[in-house]
Design a protein around this motif. Structure first.
Motif, mmCIF file in Angstrom:
data_model
loop_
_atom_site.group_PDB
_atom_site.id
_atom_site.type_symbol
_atom_site.label_atom_id
_atom_site.label_comp_id
_atom_site.label_asym_id
_atom_site.label_seq_id
_atom_site.Cartn_x
_atom_site.Cartn_y
_atom_site.Cartn_z
ATOM 1 N N THR A 1 60.476 47.897 81.449
ATOM 2 C CA THR A 1 60.082 47.219 80.170
ATOM 3 C C THR A 1 61.399 46.889 80.055
ATOM 4 O O THR A 1 61.781 46.149 78.873
ATOM 5 C CB THR A 1 59.667 48.370 79.274
ATOM 6 N N ASP A 2 61.193 45.315 80.902
ATOM 7 C CA ASP A 2 62.617 44.885 80.820
ATOM 8 C C ASP A 2 62.173 43.027 81.772
ATOM 9 O O ASP A 2 62.455 41.614 81.059
ATOM 10 C CB ASP A 2 63.649 44.952 82.014
ATOM 11 N N GLY A 3 60.891 43.856 80.492
ATOM 12 C CA GLY A 3 60.045 41.842 81.365
ATOM 13 C C GLY A 3 59.926 41.158 82.286
ATOM 14 O O GLY A 3 59.706 39.907 82.646
ATOM 15 N N GLU B 1 58.919 39.601 85.422
ATOM 16 C CA GLU B 1 57.576 38.855 86.487
ATOM 17 C C GLU B 1 57.806 38.226 87.668
ATOM 18 O O GLU B 1 56.863 37.682 87.669
ATOM 19 C CB GLU B 1 57.387 37.627 85.242
ATOM 20 N N ASN C 1 52.663 46.632 87.524
ATOM 21 C CA ASN C 1 51.689 46.448 86.087
ATOM 22 C C ASN C 1 50.748 46.929 86.326
ATOM 23 O O ASN C 1 49.801 47.167 85.057
ATOM 24 C CB ASN C 1 52.255 46.008 84.692
ATOM 25 N N ASP D 1 53.481 50.348 76.036
ATOM 26 C CA ASP D 1 53.459 50.158 77.096
ATOM 27 C C ASP D 1 53.430 49.281 78.283
ATOM 28 O O ASP D 1 54.049 48.685 78.925
ATOM 29 C CB ASP D 1 54.974 51.535 77.798
ATOM 30 N N ALA E 1 53.159 46.092 77.560
ATOM 31 C CA ALA E 1 54.001 44.988 77.457
ATOM 32 C C ALA E 1 54.557 44.769 78.635
ATOM 33 O O ALA E 1 56.145 44.648 78.741
ATOM 34 C CB ALA E 1 54.648 45.854 76.175
ATOM 35 N N GLY E 2 54.076 45.395 79.451
ATOM 36 C CA GLY E 2 54.377 44.615 81.171
ATOM 37 C C GLY E 2 55.316 46.399 81.983
ATOM 38 O O GLY E 2 55.886 45.380 82.543
#
Length: 309
Positions: A38-40, A42, A50, A78, A81-82
């Motif tokens: 979960t390090d965001g 994209e 996801n 989680d 949150a992506g």
């Protein structure tokens, strides 16, 4: 957050046979791995992974709670949150990409989980296999649960029959050994479900059933025994028989452009090829008594050595 790494696997022996209770031998393959993150990020891959996880969460909610329960609140938080599965394991290659994901989810979110640190009795292995079978069925329609089991425990697994599995000690590798097990990249992905469908259709014919019992399973069991005993002379004889049966009876599972290569191995004895997983693409597994000779014989292809002896 980055979860622990889960490795790919290779089913050395037992493809298709284990559906009909042959022996099987599965080993971890550390070249590929995956972890929950979960390090965001994209990226396309992260977004796709996801989205798949969101569908998977919905599926996990309906698993029999007597079998396994999860910390759904944490999992949903989680995923929303992506969270995604960051993996180098190629999909559709027969090396257990969905298995590693299942292992990672179980490790992170299952209540009362069985861990690799405890005394792994046969009963506990079977419980884990049953749980993983349910969890992985989301991806394949029907799963044996072996891929996630291998990924989760990261130890060789010997399948004696459907209800009898155990951790196996395999002969240690000889780094300077001429003999080798290798992977051959077919350059295309394979889908498990349609291949298994073809196999199940064929099983309706008595002749095919007889061949599976009297040849395919017999040679598979012999290969497993030879490998575990370290009797490589006998192993090559039996692998050749297995390779021949596959070429004669599993043609749809072997990509067209490899039929000649398969035959060449049987004729020259430079190498023997066999299915890796369900076939139809992905990797093909090779066995050779002389890896240099095999490399020369297969010089137009990329070989990945998995095991030396």
């Amino acid at each position: 957050m980055k979860g622990p790494l889960f490795y790919s696997k290779i089913l050395l022996f037992g493809e298709y046979g284990i559906i009909k209770d042959s022996k099987g031998l599965s080993i971890p393959y550390n070249f590929f791995n995956g972890a929950l993150k979960t390090d965001g990020l994209e990226t396309d891959v992260a977004i796709r992974s996801n989205a798949n996880l969101k569908k998977y969460v919905a599926y996990l909610k309906n698993i029999n709670p007597e079998l396994v329960t999860f910390d759904m609140e944490a999992l949903e938080t989680d995923v929303n949150a992506g969270m995604y599965f960051d993996s180098s394991i190629p999909q559709g290659y027969g090396v257990g990409s969905s298995g590693a994901l299942v292992a990672a989810i179980y490790d992170q979110y299952a209540h009362h989980k069985i861990t690799v640190l405890e005394n792994l009795t046969r009963e506990k292995l079977l419980v884990l296999k049953t749980i993983f079978s349910e969890m992985e069925s989301f991806f394949h329609g029907k799963s044996s649960g072996l891929d996630p089991l291998n990924s989760y425990l990261s130890i060789p697994i010997l399948i004696n029959s459907k209800d009898n599995i155990e951790a196996a000690g395999i002969p240690s590798q000889k780094s300077d050994g001429k003999g080798a097990v290798f992977l051959l990249d077919s350059g295309m992905t394979g889908e498990t479900a349609p291949m298994v469908q073809i196999f199940m259709e064929n099983m309706k014919q008595e002749g095919f059933r007889r061949m599976i019992k009297n040849q395919f399973i017999k040679h598979t069991d012999a290969c497993v025994d030879d490998f575990l005993r370290g009797d490589f002379k006998s192993l090559f004889l039996n692998t050749k028989k297995l390779s021949k049966v596959a070429l004669n009876h599993f043609k749809p599972m072997i990509p067209q452009q490899f039929h000649e290569l398969w035959k060449k191995g049987l004729e020259t004895n430079d190498y023997y090829l066999k299915l890796c997983g369900s076939g139809g693409g992905g990797y093909i597994l090779g066995f050779t008594e002389d890896i240099e000779k095999a490399k020369l014989s297969l010089k137009d292809h990329k070989l990945e050595v998995v095991y030396n002896f």
